[in-house]
Design a protein around this motif. Structure first.
Motif, mmCIF file in Angstrom:
data_model
loop_
_atom_site.group_PDB
_atom_site.id
_atom_site.type_symbol
_atom_site.label_atom_id
_atom_site.label_comp_id
_atom_site.label_asym_id
_atom_site.label_seq_id
_atom_site.Cartn_x
_atom_site.Cartn_y
_atom_site.Cartn_z
ATOM 1 N N ASN A 1 0.779 -1.230 0.000
ATOM 2 C CA ASN A 1 0.000 0.000 0.000
ATOM 3 C C ASN A 1 0.812 1.283 0.000
ATOM 4 O O ASN A 1 0.500 2.206 -0.758
ATOM 5 C CB ASN A 1 -0.962 -0.004 1.196
ATOM 6 N N GLY B 1 0.430 -6.364 5.037
ATOM 7 C CA GLY B 1 -0.189 -5.141 5.572
ATOM 8 C C GLY B 1 -0.010 -5.039 7.065
ATOM 9 O O GLY B 1 0.560 -4.085 7.567
ATOM 10 N N LEU B 2 -0.469 -6.057 7.808
ATOM 11 C CA LEU B 2 -0.281 -6.077 9.254
ATOM 12 C C LEU B 2 1.042 -6.738 9.583
ATOM 13 O O LEU B 2 1.612 -7.473 8.778
ATOM 14 C CB LEU B 2 -1.390 -6.870 9.938
ATOM 15 N N PRO C 1 -8.150 -0.278 6.249
ATOM 16 C CA PRO C 1 -6.984 0.304 5.569
ATOM 17 C C PRO C 1 -6.998 0.200 4.053
ATOM 18 O O PRO C 1 -6.491 1.094 3.378
ATOM 19 C CB PRO C 1 -5.797 -0.488 6.131
ATOM 20 N N ASP C 2 -7.513 -0.904 3.470
ATOM 21 C CA ASP C 2 -7.389 -0.987 2.001
ATOM 22 C C ASP C 2 -8.494 -1.812 1.348
ATOM 23 O O ASP C 2 -9.270 -2.489 2.021
ATOM 24 C CB ASP C 2 -5.986 -1.481 1.575
HETATM 25 C C1 LIG Z 1 -3.541 -3.201 4.637
HETATM 26 C C2 LIG Z 1 -2.870 -2.574 5.820
HETATM 27 N N1 LIG Z 1 -3.464 -2.654 7.010
HETATM 28 C C3 LIG Z 1 -2.900 -2.118 8.114
HETATM 29 C C4 LIG Z 1 -1.687 -1.466 8.069
HETATM 30 C C5 LIG Z 1 -1.076 -0.929 9.325
HETATM 31 O O1 LIG Z 1 -0.936 0.465 9.311
HETATM 32 P P1 LIG Z 1 0.247 1.229 10.012
HETATM 33 O O2 LIG Z 1 1.460 1.069 9.156
HETATM 34 O O3 LIG Z 1 -0.254 2.646 10.101
HETATM 35 O O4 LIG Z 1 0.461 0.635 11.378
HETATM 36 C C6 LIG Z 1 -1.048 -1.361 6.831
HETATM 37 C C7 LIG Z 1 0.262 -0.736 6.729
HETATM 38 O O5 LIG Z 1 0.970 -0.864 5.752
HETATM 39 C C8 LIG Z 1 -1.652 -1.915 5.675
HETATM 40 O O6 LIG Z 1 -1.072 -1.822 4.464
#
Ligand SMILES: Cc1ncc(COP(=O)(O)O)c(C=O)c1O
Length: 362
Positions: free
Chosen positions: A90, A243-244, A313-314
């Motif tokens: 992302n 992501g997480l 988030p996405d």
């Molecule tokens: C799909 C997704 N969820 C959650 C997060 C977590 O976010 P953060 O980096 O602000 O902790 C991200 C971070 O890249 C992500 O891409």
């Protein structure tokens, strides 16, 4: 007719429907109530804030716009400069969007876990991809450190290159204090009872927590990570979620930012993603499944109706070849839960950190 000055917006200033470029299209997004996913949605009000509606499909548009404008202001980059970053998706896509709109070369360091559609999207925006080899993985299969080392190496080799380093940059948190926290406040006319936030770099958690701890300390901050990640101090193991999670504790994370924390398995997170698509009409990314599962587990501790804001988030389309592909799921040995199994798995989900909350569930 709208005043022309209203079109002149930037991060932290008054929002407008007229944007000078894509970096300004990072304002309010829809917030949608969950109704059919789980019986607890009848007792409690769970609202999903669809940051996936931002132009590149994720909340990271906010971080990219803010950090790039900050770098421009500080003279770290000028048009034609190269931006290098390590990202599983992302933030890389968001930087590629900003790079295309403002004239920067963008190089994103990816790894074998980067989903195929994400690679295609990065290339479509004109970004260059650099892969770290599978052999660079640590003992739990994570390539995050190797990716960051590669990004650092590239940034030092390319004249005038800038590496924002979302994983360690303290300014990666600011935009969520300036924008995301205030958007939540505005939507609720104050504060919800709880906010559920996915954690990786801890940008969202740190920024939102700074704002709410100061103004609305009674709001419960629920932090959510993937099982196998080390951020909350739980045992590390391999996981499929992107992501997480991280294989290290990011410097922007502190325990005191959260009230309660959950880790969620790939299986439960991906099962909730499918349920969100089929029962709520929302095709979203893997971390959203984990965030919704954890928020429901948290809601189950309360008899009085809770107003809860969950940060999505996405979008799900970048996971069509993975989470939403039955062949991929089978190859990973992940069998989706049925609806009743989801309810049971959420009921069995216990927090991994609880801070000062022992007497306020009722
Ligand atoms: C799909 C997704 N969820 C959650 C997060 C977590 O976010 P953060 O980096 O602000 O902790 C991200 C971070 O890249 C992500 O891409």
């Amino acid at each position: 007719m709208r005043s022309p000055t209203l079109a002149k917006t930037s991060v932290g200033k008054e929002s407008s429907l007229l944007c000078d470029d894509v970096t300004e299209a990072i304002g309010n997004v829809p917030i949608v109530r969950l109704n059919r996913l789980h019986h607890l949605c009848q007792t409690h009000n769970l609202y999903l804030k669809l940051e996936s509606c931002l132009p590149s499909g994720s909340i990271k548009d906010k971080n990219a716009a803010y950090l790039v404008k900050d770098a421009e202001k500080n003279g770290f980059i000028t048009p034609g400069s190269t931006i290098v970053e390590s990202s599983s998706g992302n933030f890389g896509i968001a930087l590629a969007t900003v790079g295309a709109a403002r004239g920067y070369q963008v190089i994103i360091v990816v790894d074998a876990k980067t989903p195929f559609p994400t690679r295609r999207m990065l290339q479509a925006y004109g970004a260059k991809l650099v892969d770290v080899p599978l052999e660079a993985a640590d003992t739990h299969g994570s390539m995050q450190i190797a990716r960051m080392q590669k990004a650092q190496e590239l940034a030092s080799q390319i004249p005038g290159a800038w590496y924002p380093c979302q994983h360690t940059n303290p300014r990666n948190t600011d935009v969520h204090e300036i924008l995301t926290a205030r958007e939540i406040e505005m939507a609720f006319g104050g504060a919800p009872d709880a906010i559920a936030i996915g954690v990786s770099t801890a940008g969202q958690l740190a920024g939102i927590s700074r704002y709410f701890r100061e103004k609305y300390p009674q709001t419960r901050l629920i932090a959510v990570d993937i099982a196998g990640s080390t951020i909350f101090g739980t045992p590390p193991h391999a996981y499929k979620m992107t992501g997480l999670g991280l294989s290290f504790v990011p410097p922007n994370f502190e325990d005191k930012m959260l009230d309660i924390a959950y880790t969620v398995s790939d299986r439960l997170a991906f099962s909730v993603c499918h349920a969100l698509a089929r029962q709520e009409g929302l095709l979203l990314g893997g971390s959203t499944g984990a965030i919704v599962a954890a928020a429901l587990a948290d809601a189950s501790r309360y008899q009085t109706p809770q107003q809860m804001l969950l940060l999505n988030p996405d979008r799900g389309d970048r996971y069509l070849e993975t989470i939403y592909n039955p062949t991929w799921l089978e190859a990973q040995g992940i069998e989706l839960f049925s609806s009743s199994q989801i309810v049971a798995a959420i009921a069995a989900l216990n927090p991994v950190i609880v801070r000062g909350l022992s007497d306020n569930s009722q």
